[in-house]
Design a protein around this motif. Structure first.
Motif, PDB file in Angstrom:
ATOM      1  N   THR A  91      12.768  -9.319 -13.547  1.00  0.00           N
ATOM      2  CA  THR A  91      13.529 -10.363 -14.230  1.00  0.00           C
ATOM      3  C   THR A  91      13.853  -9.925 -15.658  1.00  0.00           C
ATOM      4  OG1 THR A  91      11.563 -11.480 -15.074  1.00  0.00           O
ATOM      5  CG2 THR A  91      12.335 -12.142 -12.877  1.00  0.00           C
ATOM      6  N   SER A  92      14.709 -10.705 -16.307  1.00  0.00           N
ATOM      7  CA  SER A  92      15.028 -10.400 -17.701  1.00  0.00           C
ATOM      8  C   SER A  92      13.778 -10.527 -18.570  1.00  0.00           C
ATOM      9  CB  SER A  92      16.139 -11.304 -18.210  1.00  0.00           C
ATOM     10  OG  SER A  92      15.757 -12.655 -18.132  1.00  0.00           O
ATOM     11  N   GLY A  93      12.880 -11.416 -18.202  1.00  0.00           N
ATOM     12  CA  GLY A  93      11.618 -11.539 -18.937  1.00  0.00           C
ATOM     13  C   GLY A  93      10.797 -10.260 -18.869  1.00  0.00           C
ATOM     14  N   ASP A  94      10.815  -9.610 -17.707  1.00  0.00           N
ATOM     15  CA  ASP A  94      10.120  -8.326 -17.569  1.00  0.00           C
ATOM     16  C   ASP A  94      10.742  -7.272 -18.482  1.00  0.00           C
ATOM     17  OD1 ASP A  94       8.396  -9.283 -15.513  1.00  0.00           O
ATOM     18  OD2 ASP A  94       9.973  -8.920 -14.024  1.00  0.00           O
ATOM     19  N   VAL A  95      12.071  -7.287 -18.572  1.00  0.00           N
ATOM     20  CA  VAL A  95      12.771  -6.337 -19.432  1.00  0.00           C
ATOM     21  C   VAL A  95      12.407  -6.599 -20.895  1.00  0.00           C
ATOM     22  CG1 VAL A  95      15.027  -5.508 -20.196  1.00  0.00           C
ATOM     23  CG2 VAL A  95      14.651  -6.043 -17.778  1.00  0.00           C
ATOM     24  N   MET A  96      12.388  -7.867 -21.286  1.00  0.00           N
ATOM     25  CA  MET A  96      12.036  -8.213 -22.675  1.00  0.00           C
ATOM     26  C   MET A  96      10.602  -7.764 -22.990  1.00  0.00           C
ATOM     27  SD  MET A  96      14.770  -9.677 -23.740  1.00  0.00           S
ATOM     28  CE  MET A  96      16.177 -10.561 -23.112  1.00  0.00           C
ATOM     29  N   ARG A  97       9.682  -8.028 -22.057  1.00  0.00           N
ATOM     30  CA  ARG A  97       8.288  -7.615 -22.275  1.00  0.00           C
ATOM     31  C   ARG A  97       8.167  -6.089 -22.318  1.00  0.00           C
ATOM     32  NH1 ARG A  97       7.416 -11.795 -18.763  1.00  0.00           N
ATOM     33  NH2 ARG A  97       6.881 -10.423 -17.026  1.00  0.00           N
ATOM     34  N   LEU A 102       7.219  -1.246 -25.528  1.00  0.00           N
ATOM     35  CA  LEU A 102       7.680   0.052 -26.011  1.00  0.00           C
ATOM     36  C   LEU A 102       8.001   0.039 -27.502  1.00  0.00           C
ATOM     37  CD1 LEU A 102       9.998   0.910 -23.001  1.00  0.00           C
ATOM     38  CD2 LEU A 102       7.783   1.946 -23.548  1.00  0.00           C
ATOM     39  N   ASP A 103       7.619  -1.039 -28.179  1.00  0.00           N
ATOM     40  CA  ASP A 103       7.820  -1.208 -29.621  1.00  0.00           C
ATOM     41  C   ASP A 103       9.290  -1.305 -30.027  1.00  0.00           C
ATOM     42  OD1 ASP A 103       5.101  -1.339 -30.233  1.00  0.00           O
ATOM     43  OD2 ASP A 103       4.935   0.848 -30.360  1.00  0.00           O
ATOM     44  N   PHE A 104      10.098  -1.889 -29.168  1.00  0.00           N
ATOM     45  CA  PHE A 104      11.486  -2.188 -29.511  1.00  0.00           C
ATOM     46  C   PHE A 104      11.623  -3.691 -29.768  1.00  0.00           C
ATOM     47  CE2 PHE A 104      12.070   1.820 -27.207  1.00  0.00           C
ATOM     48  CZ  PHE A 104      12.867   2.500 -28.106  1.00  0.00           C
ATOM     49  N   HIS A 105      10.712  -4.205 -30.587  1.00  0.00           N
ATOM     50  CA  HIS A 105      10.676  -5.640 -30.891  1.00  0.00           C
ATOM     51  C   HIS A 105      11.996  -6.128 -31.482  1.00  0.00           C
ATOM     52  CE1 HIS A 105       6.362  -5.476 -30.171  1.00  0.00           C
ATOM     53  NE2 HIS A 105       6.305  -4.445 -31.004  1.00  0.00           N
ATOM     54  N   ASP A 106      12.657  -5.279 -32.260  1.00  0.00           N
ATOM     55  CA  ASP A 106      13.902  -5.679 -32.923  1.00  0.00           C
ATOM     56  C   ASP A 106      15.039  -5.960 -31.936  1.00  0.00           C
ATOM     57  OD1 ASP A 106      12.514  -5.293 -35.253  1.00  0.00           O
ATOM     58  OD2 ASP A 106      13.435  -3.357 -35.707  1.00  0.00           O
ATOM     59  N   LEU A 107      14.988  -5.366 -30.742  1.00  0.00           N
ATOM     60  CA  LEU A 107      16.045  -5.582 -29.758  1.00  0.00           C
ATOM     61  C   LEU A 107      15.924  -6.921 -29.034  1.00  0.00           C
ATOM     62  CD1 LEU A 107      16.277  -2.082 -28.028  1.00  0.00           C
ATOM     63  CD2 LEU A 107      17.795  -3.042 -29.755  1.00  0.00           C
ATOM     64  N   VAL A 108      14.714  -7.427 -28.929  1.00  0.00           N
ATOM     65  CA  VAL A 108      14.468  -8.616 -28.107  1.00  0.00           C
ATOM     66  C   VAL A 108      15.244  -9.841 -28.581  1.00  0.00           C
ATOM     67  CG1 VAL A 108      12.670 -10.196 -27.268  1.00  0.00           C
ATOM     68  CG2 VAL A 108      12.260  -7.726 -27.286  1.00  0.00           C
ATOM     69  N   LEU A 111      18.920  -9.516 -27.620  1.00  0.00           N
ATOM     70  CA  LEU A 111      19.113  -9.630 -26.181  1.00  0.00           C
ATOM     71  C   LEU A 111      18.922 -11.064 -25.695  1.00  0.00           C
ATOM     72  CD1 LEU A 111      17.409  -6.368 -24.938  1.00  0.00           C
ATOM     73  CD2 LEU A 111      19.835  -6.911 -24.924  1.00  0.00           C
ATOM     74  N   GLN A 112      17.952 -11.773 -26.269  1.00  0.00           N
ATOM     75  CA  GLN A 112      17.761 -13.174 -25.905  1.00  0.00           C
ATOM     76  C   GLN A 112      18.969 -14.006 -26.304  1.00  0.00           C
ATOM     77  OE1 GLN A 112      14.000 -13.798 -27.884  1.00  0.00           O
ATOM     78  NE2 GLN A 112      12.861 -13.612 -25.962  1.00  0.00           N
ATOM     79  N   GLU A 113      19.534 -13.728 -27.464  1.00  0.00           N
ATOM     80  CA  GLU A 113      20.730 -14.432 -27.919  1.00  0.00           C
ATOM     81  C   GLU A 113      21.907 -14.144 -26.980  1.00  0.00           C
ATOM     82  OE1 GLU A 113      23.673 -13.994 -31.694  1.00  0.00           O
ATOM     83  OE2 GLU A 113      21.530 -14.130 -32.154  1.00  0.00           O
ATOM     84  N   PHE A 114      22.074 -12.888 -26.597  1.00  0.00           N
ATOM     85  CA  PHE A 114      23.141 -12.520 -25.667  1.00  0.00           C
ATOM     86  C   PHE A 114      22.946 -13.224 -24.326  1.00  0.00           C
ATOM     87  CE2 PHE A 114      24.629  -9.829 -22.181  1.00  0.00           C
ATOM     88  CZ  PHE A 114      25.977  -9.786 -22.470  1.00  0.00           C
ATOM     89  N   GLN A 115      21.717 -13.224 -23.845  1.00  0.00           N
ATOM     90  CA  GLN A 115      21.422 -13.872 -22.563  1.00  0.00           C
ATOM     91  C   GLN A 115      21.742 -15.366 -22.622  1.00  0.00           C
ATOM     92  OE1 GLN A 115      17.301 -13.624 -21.388  1.00  0.00           O
ATOM     93  NE2 GLN A 115      17.846 -13.728 -19.231  1.00  0.00           N
ATOM     94  N   GLU A 116      21.401 -16.000 -23.717  1.00  0.00           N
ATOM     95  CA  GLU A 116      21.694 -17.430 -23.880  1.00  0.00           C
ATOM     96  C   GLU A 116      23.201 -17.679 -23.922  1.00  0.00           C
ATOM     97  OE1 GLU A 116      20.967 -21.344 -23.901  1.00  0.00           O
ATOM     98  OE2 GLU A 116      19.451 -19.790 -23.675  1.00  0.00           O
TER      99      GLU A 116
END
Length: 151
Positions: A91-97, A102-108, A111-116
């Motif tokens: 799921t997208s939640g798995d991708v976010m986690r 992988l320490d790409f916290h800045d992307l989350v 991506l959440q905004e885009f998904q919304e």
């Protein structure tokens, strides 16, 4: 996603060494077959750079390889997280986690905004389709049938 071993040289057909080589192109490897399309990578690069910047073909290929590697890496981690949760669907939640792991916290957040925004577009489209008369809500193919039925 299952782990697949790359083909070994033994699995490849033997080449005829009696004929001179006419094509200097190397056969595509498994990694090259799964590269993101260079046209897509080029569009992303051009949209990210000023108009007066040119990108060498070799650089485009390097970006495509890097992006492909990144996608595979995130997918592998997301799949592991999915399996740990005893699920078969990533799921997208798995991708976010996976990105966070992988320490790409800045992307989350982006991506959440885009998904919304995609969800909002999808729900707005669903509402617009529900507001149409029943013959339009079924789509153009049904309208063609209705027109021929009247004629």
């Amino acid at each position: 996603m299952t782990d697949v071993e790359p083909a070994t040289d033994a699995a490849q057909p033997a080449t005829d060494t009696t004929q001179p080589a006419t094509d200097t192109a190397q056969p595509a490897t498994a990694a090259e077959l799964t590269l993101l399309p260079l046209a897509t990578v080029s569009r992303v690069l051009k949209s990210s750079l000023p108009d007066n910047v040119h990108i060498a073909k070799e650089a485009k290929t390097s970006f495509a390889r890097s992006a492909t590697f990144f996608v595979h890496y995130v997918t592998t981690i997301a799949n592991q997280l999915c399996r740990e949760s005893k699920r078969l669907t990533v799921t997208s939640g798995d991708v976010m986690r996976a990105l966070e792991e992988l320490d790409f916290h800045d992307l989350v957040p982006a991506l959440q905004e885009f998904q919304e925004s995609q969800r909002n577009k999808s729900s707005a489209t669903d509402v617009a389709e529900d507001d149409r008369p029943s013959s339009e809500a079924q789509g153009p193919a049904s309208m063609a049938v209705d027109v021929t039925a009247d004629g």
